[in-house]
Every structure is written in structure tokens, then in C-alpha cells.
Design a protein around this motif. Structure first.
Motif, PDB file in Angstrom:
ATOM      1  N   THR A  13      59.544  61.535  92.672  1.00 50.18           N
ATOM      2  CA  THR A  13      59.799  60.127  92.960  1.00 50.18           C
ATOM      3  C   THR A  13      59.190  59.236  91.883  1.00 50.18           C
ATOM      4  OG1 THR A  13      59.737  60.653  95.307  1.00 50.18           O
ATOM      5  CG2 THR A  13      59.581  58.334  94.723  1.00 50.18           C
ATOM      6  N   LEU A  14      57.957  59.509  91.493  1.00 48.35           N
ATOM      7  CA  LEU A  14      57.306  58.730  90.447  1.00 48.35           C
ATOM      8  C   LEU A  14      58.019  58.913  89.112  1.00 48.35           C
ATOM      9  CD1 LEU A  14      55.076  56.841  89.536  1.00 48.35           C
ATOM     10  CD2 LEU A  14      53.593  58.848  89.241  1.00 48.35           C
ATOM     11  N   LYS A  15      58.462  60.127  88.852  1.00 49.47           N
ATOM     12  CA  LYS A  15      59.190  60.397  87.609  1.00 49.47           C
ATOM     13  C   LYS A  15      60.452  59.530  87.532  1.00 49.47           C
ATOM     14  CE  LYS A  15      59.375  64.704  86.464  1.00 49.47           C
ATOM     15  NZ  LYS A  15      59.725  66.131  86.297  1.00 49.47           N
ATOM     16  N   GLN A  16      61.164  59.404  88.646  1.00 52.04           N
ATOM     17  CA  GLN A  16      62.373  58.580  88.663  1.00 52.04           C
ATOM     18  C   GLN A  16      62.043  57.108  88.407  1.00 52.04           C
ATOM     19  OE1 GLN A  16      63.755  59.762  92.534  1.00 52.04           O
ATOM     20  NE2 GLN A  16      65.084  61.352  91.707  1.00 52.04           N
ATOM     21  N   VAL A  17      60.937  56.628  88.959  1.00 56.31           N
ATOM     22  CA  VAL A  17      60.521  55.241  88.731  1.00 56.31           C
ATOM     23  C   VAL A  17      60.133  55.041  87.269  1.00 56.31           C
ATOM     24  CG1 VAL A  17      58.778  53.503  89.321  1.00 56.31           C
ATOM     25  CG2 VAL A  17      59.882  54.819  91.127  1.00 56.31           C
ATOM     26  N   GLU A  34      55.816  48.987  79.110  1.00 58.56           N
ATOM     27  CA  GLU A  34      54.545  48.400  79.521  1.00 58.56           C
ATOM     28  C   GLU A  34      54.488  48.308  81.043  1.00 58.56           C
ATOM     29  OE1 GLU A  34      52.119  47.976  77.512  1.00 58.56           O
ATOM     30  OE2 GLU A  34      53.068  47.844  75.548  1.00 58.56           O
ATOM     31  N   ALA A  35      53.348  47.870  81.550  1.00 51.10           N
ATOM     32  CA  ALA A  35      53.142  47.754  83.000  1.00 51.10           C
ATOM     33  C   ALA A  35      54.187  46.840  83.633  1.00 51.10           C
ATOM     34  CB  ALA A  35      51.733  47.246  83.297  1.00 51.10           C
ATOM     35  N   GLU A  36      54.605  45.805  82.932  1.00 49.81           N
ATOM     36  CA  GLU A  36      55.610  44.899  83.498  1.00 49.81           C
ATOM     37  C   GLU A  36      56.932  45.619  83.755  1.00 49.81           C
ATOM     38  OE1 GLU A  36      57.388  42.168  80.122  1.00 49.81           O
ATOM     39  OE2 GLU A  36      55.273  42.560  79.747  1.00 49.81           O
ATOM     40  N   HIS A  37      57.302  46.579  82.907  1.00 44.81           N
ATOM     41  CA  HIS A  37      58.539  47.339  83.115  1.00 44.81           C
ATOM     42  C   HIS A  37      58.403  48.272  84.317  1.00 44.81           C
ATOM     43  CE1 HIS A  37      58.518  46.440  78.680  1.00 44.81           C
ATOM     44  NE2 HIS A  37      59.513  45.720  79.161  1.00 44.81           N
ATOM     45  N   LEU A  38      57.216  48.861  84.456  1.00 45.18           N
ATOM     46  CA  LEU A  38      56.963  49.713  85.623  1.00 45.18           C
ATOM     47  C   LEU A  38      56.966  48.871  86.895  1.00 45.18           C
ATOM     48  CD1 LEU A  38      56.375  52.543  86.674  1.00 45.18           C
ATOM     49  CD2 LEU A  38      53.949  52.151  86.167  1.00 45.18           C
ATOM     50  N   ILE A  42      59.440  49.392  90.084  1.00 43.58           N
ATOM     51  CA  ILE A  42      58.938  49.570  91.455  1.00 43.58           C
ATOM     52  C   ILE A  42      59.524  48.506  92.375  1.00 43.58           C
ATOM     53  CG2 ILE A  42      56.883  49.515  92.924  1.00 43.58           C
ATOM     54  CD1 ILE A  42      55.346  50.751  90.512  1.00 43.58           C
ATOM     55  N   ALA A  43      59.588  47.270  91.900  1.00 43.01           N
ATOM     56  CA  ALA A  43      60.134  46.174  92.711  1.00 43.01           C
ATOM     57  C   ALA A  43      61.610  46.371  93.014  1.00 43.01           C
ATOM     58  CB  ALA A  43      59.925  44.841  91.993  1.00 43.01           C
ATOM     59  N   SER A  44      62.298  47.137  92.194  1.00 45.05           N
ATOM     60  CA  SER A  44      63.722  47.414  92.416  1.00 45.05           C
ATOM     61  C   SER A  44      63.945  48.474  93.480  1.00 45.05           C
ATOM     62  CB  SER A  44      64.381  47.869  91.106  1.00 45.05           C
ATOM     63  OG  SER A  44      64.304  46.849  90.144  1.00 45.05           O
ATOM     64  N   ALA A 126      53.049  58.315  95.765  1.00 46.07           N
ATOM     65  CA  ALA A 126      52.757  58.256  94.328  1.00 46.07           C
ATOM     66  C   ALA A 126      53.156  56.916  93.715  1.00 46.07           C
ATOM     67  CB  ALA A 126      53.452  59.401  93.592  1.00 46.07           C
ATOM     68  N   VAL A 127      54.273  56.366  94.133  1.00 52.44           N
ATOM     69  CA  VAL A 127      54.726  55.086  93.577  1.00 52.44           C
ATOM     70  C   VAL A 127      53.779  53.969  94.012  1.00 52.44           C
ATOM     71  CG1 VAL A 127      56.620  53.432  93.477  1.00 52.44           C
ATOM     72  CG2 VAL A 127      57.111  55.880  93.438  1.00 52.44           C
ATOM     73  N   ALA A 128      53.332  54.000  95.265  1.00 54.47           N
ATOM     74  CA  ALA A 128      52.366  52.997  95.735  1.00 54.47           C
ATOM     75  C   ALA A 128      51.052  53.127  94.965  1.00 54.47           C
ATOM     76  CB  ALA A 128      52.133  53.143  97.235  1.00 54.47           C
TER      77      ALA A 128
END
Length: 169
Positions: A13-17, A34-38, A42-44, A126-128
Motif C-alpha cells: 500500500t505504501l509502495k503504491q502511494v 518531496e514531502a509535498e508530493h507524498l 496521500i490526500a488523493s 503504513a500510509v498513516a
């Protein structure tokens, strides 16, 4: 952070994000992920992390607006009037490299806290955990954007920790 996306240390799941974050950086013509892209990736999503962000007004559109506001304020502070976003896009021919902010965010994320859980549960959280790593930054684009948007990062992290602990019951 694993340097390769096929690293077994990354939950699916994290890999997909992370792949979505790379795609986001590429779409925006950024030289690095960068963190903004991550955060945008995540927001998507529609998982617990994405729903928690949305509850704080940070769905994809909310995050994008916060980042845009931060960019405009930063440019004005430097004495530069903001320009249309389409003028800021660069054409990239190669994949963006890993930026310092995304590396640090993933280092701050405490993925080990869920090691004793079933794989599906670890993947769900993992995403959280990655999001908490982003939110714990004190300096950079994302903390400034969230501060300008009036987001209470401490309350957001607390809510994400509650979401993670609910999985323990």
C-alpha cells in the motif's frame, strides 16, 4: 527510505502511494520527489490517512490550495509576484530523484511500531505512519503551507495515532 521501489521493506500500500508521489512530482515537472508530493498522493487516497486529512479540510484540493498559498507567500516575501501555475511547469525527460524532505519524512515515520501485526494491518497503517512523518517536520514547504492554512498539526497527528490504535482493538 529504501532507494528502490521493489524493496521488500516497503508494504504494498505504501509502495503504491510512493509511486503516486513520483507521478505527482513528474506531472508538476519537479526535479525531485518531496514531502509535498507524498502529501498530495496521500490526500488523493480513500484510506484512513486520506479520510483523516479530508476531515481536517485537507482533501487533495485542500492540500493543493495550501501548497499554492505557501508558494505565493514565499514568492511575495522574496519580492516576486506569483505567476500562473502553468508557467511554472517544466518539461522533464527523466524520473525525479528522491528529495531530502521525502527522505526525512519516511525516516521520521515509525513503521516498526506495527511489526507484530498481521501484514494486512501493517499495510493499512503504513500510509498513516508516513503521513505522521510528514506532519512532524518543523521546517519546510509542508509545515509552512499547513500553518498558513490554519491546520492544527498536533491535533491531526493525534487523530492519526487514534486511528492507528483503533486497529489494535
Amino acid at each position: 527510505m529504501p532507494d528502490r521501489l521493489n524493496d521488500e521493506a516497503l508494504d504494498l500500500t505504501l509502495k503504491q502511494v510512493i509511486i503516486s508521489a513520483v507521478d505527482e512530482a513528474t506531472r508538476r515537472g519537479a526535479p525531485s520527489v518531496e514531502a509535498e508530493h507524498l502529501l498530495l498522493a496521500i490526500a488523493s487516497g480513500h484510506d484512513a490517512a486520506g479520510r483523516t486529512l479530508a476531515a481536517f479540510g485537507l482533501d487533495r484540493a485542500g492540500v493543493d490550495a495550501a501548497l499554492r498559498g505557501e508558494r505565493e507567500r514565499s514568492l511575495r516575501a522574496a519580492g516576486i509576484e506569483p505567476v500562473a501555475e502553468e508557467r511554472l511547469l517544466a518539461t522533464r525527460q527523466s524520473r525525479p530523484r528522491w528529495g531530502a524532505t521525502v527522505r526525512e519524512a519516511l525516516r521520521r515515520a515509525d513503521f516498526s511500531v506495527h511489526r507484530g501485526r498481521r501484514r494486512a494491518e501493517r499495510e493499512r497503517l503504513a500510509v498513516a505512519d508516513a503521513l505522521v512523518g510528514i506532519l512532524r517536520a518543523d521546517l519546510g514547504t509542508v509545515p509552512r503551507a499547513l500553518a498558513y492554512a490554519g491546520v492544527d498539526r498536533v491535533a491531526l497527528v493525534a487523530q492519526l495515532e487514534r486511528v492507528s490504535s483503533e486497529g489494535e482493538s
